[in-house]
Scaffold this active site. Structure first.
Site, PDB file in Angstrom:
ATOM      1  N   ASP A  58      39.377  40.885  33.881  1.00 35.49           N
ATOM      2  CA  ASP A  58      39.165  40.815  35.328  1.00 35.49           C
ATOM      3  C   ASP A  58      38.446  42.077  35.763  1.00 35.49           C
ATOM      4  OD1 ASP A  58      39.490  40.893  38.165  1.00 35.49           O
ATOM      5  OD2 ASP A  58      41.220  39.570  38.002  1.00 35.49           O
ATOM      6  N   LEU A  59      37.419  41.921  36.599  1.00 35.65           N
ATOM      7  CA  LEU A  59      36.685  43.097  37.084  1.00 35.65           C
ATOM      8  C   LEU A  59      37.576  44.056  37.861  1.00 35.65           C
ATOM      9  CD1 LEU A  59      33.356  41.453  38.308  1.00 35.65           C
ATOM     10  CD2 LEU A  59      33.681  42.860  36.274  1.00 35.65           C
ATOM     11  N   LYS A 155      26.165  44.003  46.698  1.00 34.91           N
ATOM     12  CA  LYS A 155      25.196  43.876  45.607  1.00 34.91           C
ATOM     13  C   LYS A 155      24.306  45.118  45.516  1.00 34.91           C
ATOM     14  CE  LYS A 155      24.971  40.719  43.299  1.00 34.91           C
ATOM     15  NZ  LYS A 155      25.769  40.341  42.091  1.00 34.91           N
ATOM     16  N   VAL A 181      19.444  30.734  44.268  1.00 35.22           N
ATOM     17  CA  VAL A 181      19.441  30.053  42.966  1.00 35.22           C
ATOM     18  C   VAL A 181      19.833  28.582  43.132  1.00 35.22           C
ATOM     19  CG1 VAL A 181      20.395  30.052  40.635  1.00 35.22           C
ATOM     20  CG2 VAL A 181      20.030  32.229  41.831  1.00 35.22           C
TER      21      VAL A 181
END
Length: 332
Positions: A58-59, A155, A181
């Site tokens: 997990d980040l 980001k 995307v």
């Protein structure tokens, strides 16, 4: 062939990156937050057998990362923290994104990984600027002091932190900055951009919003990650991924209606007036994240990726049509 870690392999871009690596003959490890998702991941990736390992990491914590990276030649860091609610403060999204990125880079450095390819976003390039007539390039950075949504800030700051980290030593770094995307879905997890297409198709979007951005096929994003992983010219570079000119939402809707016919009968044709959209963005939580780009054209160019790496994105009109086909087949 190489051993490659893909963080977030159950996600939309991560899944396609893992599939592209497997198709190219590489051995893949991928991380998930919950190992209960392993059967789903293996199904998404067409049952790759022992060339795929699924590991828990997990980040948000250190556990599992050194095991995940050990022995890998490359890391594709695709995973990004997600929230199930609107953040009360920007830090709720920014801190996990920055800390998670640094956690992966530290583990990659300790394991002697050659190169990390990080999935950033056009959100780290094109937001918070005054209107302009020229397309955004890799030299541009989002202005985090402007009135932009927490996602774009997260980001941008995560990518900035990554570049600062490797400046002090560590693996080579490349970042890929995709525009919106689209493309076929592998499973139930897919991008917010696809959700916008799904809402058009099922009639949930009463009018089209007045903004333009670039779009790119998820398969081409995966292909660019693989080029960024192995091409010597990619080391230390950022690469925007976008297919041709930017499109207004009305352009995307027109492609769906033209290519899907009656199956796109619920796709709206009317564009919301800009003043109305800006008013709604002040009170509607779903639209608030778009407030900074309403009325704007976030055009960008992928000329650098095409020139340095030979990357060639497919026509975006085909991708839009395939996106619609895929979502309809999934029942979305």
């Amino acid at each position: 062939m190489a051993d490659v870690l893909v963080t977030g392999g159950s996600g939309y871009i991560g899944g396609w990156c893992a599939l592209a690596l497997l198709d190219a003959g590489h051995t893949v490890r991928t991380t998930v937050r919950d190992l209960a998702r392993e059967p789903q991941v293996r199904t998404m990736l067409h049952e790759p057998g022992d060339r795929l390992r699924v590991l828990r990491a997990d980040l948000g914590g250190d556990a599992g990362w050194h095991e995940a990276v050990a022995g890998c030649d490359y890391v594709l860091h695709v995973a990004s923290p997600t929230l199930t609610h609107q953040p009360r403060t920007d830090d709720e999204m920014i801190r996990p994104a920055v800390d998670g990125t640094l956690r992966v880079l530290r583990a990659a450095r300790d394991a002697g990984v050659r190169r990390v390819v990080m999935t950033s976003a056009i959100g780290a390039v094109a937001y918070g600027h005054e209107p302009r007539d020229t397309p955004f390039t890799e030299r541009d950075w989002t202005n985090v002091d402007a009135d932009i949504a927490p996602y774009q800030k997260s980001k941008t700051l995560a990518e900035r932190a990554a570049w600062d980290y490797v400046a002090g030593g560590g693996p080579e770094l490349v970042t890929v900055n995709p525009a919106a995307v689209l493309g076929p879905v592998l499973g139930p997890d897919y991008s917010p951009s696809l959700n916008g297409i799904a809402r058009m198709l099922d009639g949930q979007l009463p009018a089209l919003l007045p903004f333009a951005t670039g779009y790119v096929d998820v398969r081409d994003v995966a292909a660019l990650h693989l080029l960024a992983m192995t091409e010597p010219a990619a080391a230390g570079e950022r690469f925007i991924a976008t297919a041709g000119r930017s499109l207004w939402q009305r352009d995307v809707a027109a492609v769906l209606r033209e290519r899907l016919g009656e199956r796109a009968a619920k796709v709206p044709s009317r564009e919301m007036p800009l003043l109305v959209a800006r008013g709604l963005a002040k009170v509607n939580p779903e639209m608030r994240a778009l407030r900074a780009i309403l009325g704007r054209n976030l055009d960008a160019t992928s000329a650098k990726a095409e020139r340095l790496l030979g990357w060639k994105p497919r026509p975006i009109e085909d991708t839009i049509a395939e996106t619609g086909e895929s979502l309809l087949a999934l029942g979305k």
